[in-house]
Scaffold this active site. Structure first.
Site, PDB file in Angstrom:
ATOM      1  N   SER A   1      67.495  65.949  44.466  1.00  0.00           N
ATOM      2  CA  SER A   1      66.901  64.752  44.167  1.00  0.00           C
ATOM      3  C   SER A   1      67.802  63.782  43.371  1.00  0.00           C
ATOM      4  CB  SER A   1      65.433  64.862  43.288  1.00  0.00           C
ATOM      5  OG  SER A   1      65.428  63.617  42.462  1.00  0.00           O
ATOM      6  N   LYS A   2      67.751  62.442  43.600  1.00  0.00           N
ATOM      7  CA  LYS A   2      68.595  61.535  42.865  1.00  0.00           C
ATOM      8  C   LYS A   2      68.225  61.679  41.539  1.00  0.00           C
ATOM      9  CE  LYS A   2      69.288  58.078  46.487  1.00  0.00           C
ATOM     10  NZ  LYS A   2      68.745  56.725  47.287  1.00  0.00           N
TER      11      LYS A   2
END
Ligand code: GLU
Length: 497
Positions: free
Chosen positions: A258-259
């Site tokens: 995930s970012k």
């Protein structure tokens, strides 16, 4: 696991949907396909799967091209470079899909259906209540052209469904082994949507056949779809390519990348100052290892070592600390030429950084790199040396440093700076060596330690007490800026105790 030789030249493809910059997971797919193409002397094809009009993002194909080129994963056939099976955008290959769909309809391998989404939802709800997998109920009689006409007039959605054979299907996967999907899990899926576009399954299978793809390496998330592809191939009289589905890559806690935890797109790593060679080396180890403890490879070495039977069935972990360590090594080991090229590339994708805005000449860029070989990323140069290129009045003084280095002992540091102004005004030439030599001689005549001289200068020019070597720093800064900053701090006396 297969021991099949990879010596036969393979035709492989990377087939991204144009939704944005290349994700590191996709970069891994591209890399393994590319490696096996290079190793076997085969071909690597770049095809854009853009038939899902709702998901397409304008310009995303350009971004993918840019990211692949930055990584150095060049393709032999595909968009931009052309090839014997052009065009390589699926949206431009509609006639091929139409022909395949027409053939499936003619041979009884496909049929029209007109269900509304409400009707489908209701059927799914019933299946859920009965706790069984929803399977589309194949009609006794397939609708004919007159039915289709009527449905169109009534404004019903007209789709085409594939007649899925009533048998279990086994994928002989070269990484995962034999994976069998039961007939009860498979139903008559859609091959042409109501908007007239082919679905992913149909277009993917038709193109793999027409482009002569012999091996498909892709993520495990597609494995459940492969029985559908195998059935389509049989119905269309195509050969089934070899399949190799790669285990997933998770974050350190076993979740989807995930970012939130940092960059996930290749372009973001580029902007953060990673070198492509470090990123590729790191990505290669997500699911592959040549055996032994060895972890560091050049791209050429990876080509030599790569083989599918050394791919791991277990999910891999995306260890950002390890990537950072690889990058630190890559920067330290890079030749001055390579580092300069990487730095110039970094500047080109960070046009708003103070260092980029300073428009440094080549000699200065080289000097800056030589003075900072221990950075972990190229972006670290900004925090290490950004002060050199910032505006003079943008320098923020660290109060603790000002107190300790300048104010202490009745302002001894300030007095030192007053004396140094005169020294610097007359110093010729303004070079790293001359500055270092002058300061050394100055310390000797004044009978003070180096720190008593260098530290007040550092605080004046950078705001703090850490910088590259003083000669290097001042040479990069230039005489004018050095004097301006010293005079500024002498006038402002930022913190008074
Ligand atoms: N277009 C698919 C994707 O976005 C390709 C899947 C495949 O390789 O078959 O990943």
């Amino acid at each position: 696991m297969s021991t099949m030789s990879t010596e036969q030249p393979v035709r492989v493809r990377f087939a991204p949907s144009p939704t944005g910059h290349l994700h590191v997971g996709s970069a891994r797919t591209a890399l393994f396909n590319w490696l096996i193409a290079r190793k076997s002397g085969g071909a690597f094809i770049l095809r854009i799967e853009d038939t899902d009009t709702a998901r397409n993002v304008a310009g995303a194909d350009r971004k993918i091209v840019e990211d692949l080129r930055w990584l150095g994963l060049h393709w032999d056939e595909g968009i931009e470079v052309g090839g014997p099976h052009a065009p390589y955008y699926q949206s431009q290959r509609m006639d091929l899909y139409e022909a395949a769909i027409a053939r499936l309809l003619e041979t009884g391998h496909a049929y029209y259906a007109f269900d509304t989404s409400d009707e489908l939802d209701a059927m799914r709800a019933v299946a859920q209540e009965r706790k069984c997998t929803f399977r589309y109920p194949r009609p006794e009689r397939f609708p004919d052209e007159a039915d289709v006409e009527r449905a169109r007039q009534q404004g019903l959605p007209v789709v085409v469904r594939f007649v899925m054979p009533e048998r279990d299907i086994t994928v002989n996967d070269e990484i995962m082994g034999d994976v069998t999907v039961a007939a009860t899990e498979l139903d008559d899926f859609i091959i042409r949507k109501a908007d007239g576009m082919p679905t992913y399954h149909l277009a993917n299978v038709v193109d793999d056949a027409h482009m002569g793809v012999t091996l498909v390496i892709r993520g495990q998330e597609f494995l459940a779809q492969t029985p559908r592809h195998i059935a389509l191939q049989a119905a269309l009289g195509y050969a089934t390519p070899r399949y190799a589905h790669m285990a997933l890559t998770m974050d350190m806690k076993g979740r989807k990348l995930s970012k939130r935890d940092g960059a996930v797109e290749v372009f973001a790593f580029r902007q953060e100052g990673y070198l492509p060679e470090a990123l590729l080396n790191f990505i290669a180890l997500l699911g592959w290892s040549p055996g032994g403890d060895r972890e560091r490879f050049t791209l050429d070495e990876m080509i030599g070592l790569f083989s599918l039977d050394r791919m791991n069935r277990m999910n891999s972990k995306f260890d950002r600390d390890k990537l950072l360590a690889f990058n630190t090594d890559a920067i330290r080991e890079a030749s001055p030429e390579r580092l300069l090229a990487a730095f110039d590339d970094w500047l080109s994708v960070n046009p708003d950084s103070p260092i980029a805005k300073a428009n440094l000449d080549t000699a200065t860029r080289r000097m800056l790199l030589a003075a900072n070989t221990s950075v972990r990323t190229l972006a670290d140069l900004e925090s290490r040396a950004g002060f050199i290129f910032a505006a003079d009045d943008a320098i923020a003084y660290d109060p603790a440093a000002v107190k300790k280095v300048l104010e202490k002992g009745d302002g001894a540091g300030y007095a030192m700076l007053e004396t140094l102004v005169a020294v610097f005004e007359g110093l010729e030439p303004w070079s790293e060596e001359a500055i270092d030599e002058t300061i050394r001689a100055f310390c000797e005549t004044q009978a003070v330690g180096m720190g008593k001289v260098a530290q007040p200068i550092r605080v004046a020019v950078s705001g703090g007490t850490v910088s590259p070597g003083i000669g290097q720093t001042l040479a990069l800064l230039g005489r004018e800026k050095t004097l301006r900053r010293i005079r500024r701090i002498l006038t402002e006396r930022p913190v008074q105790s």
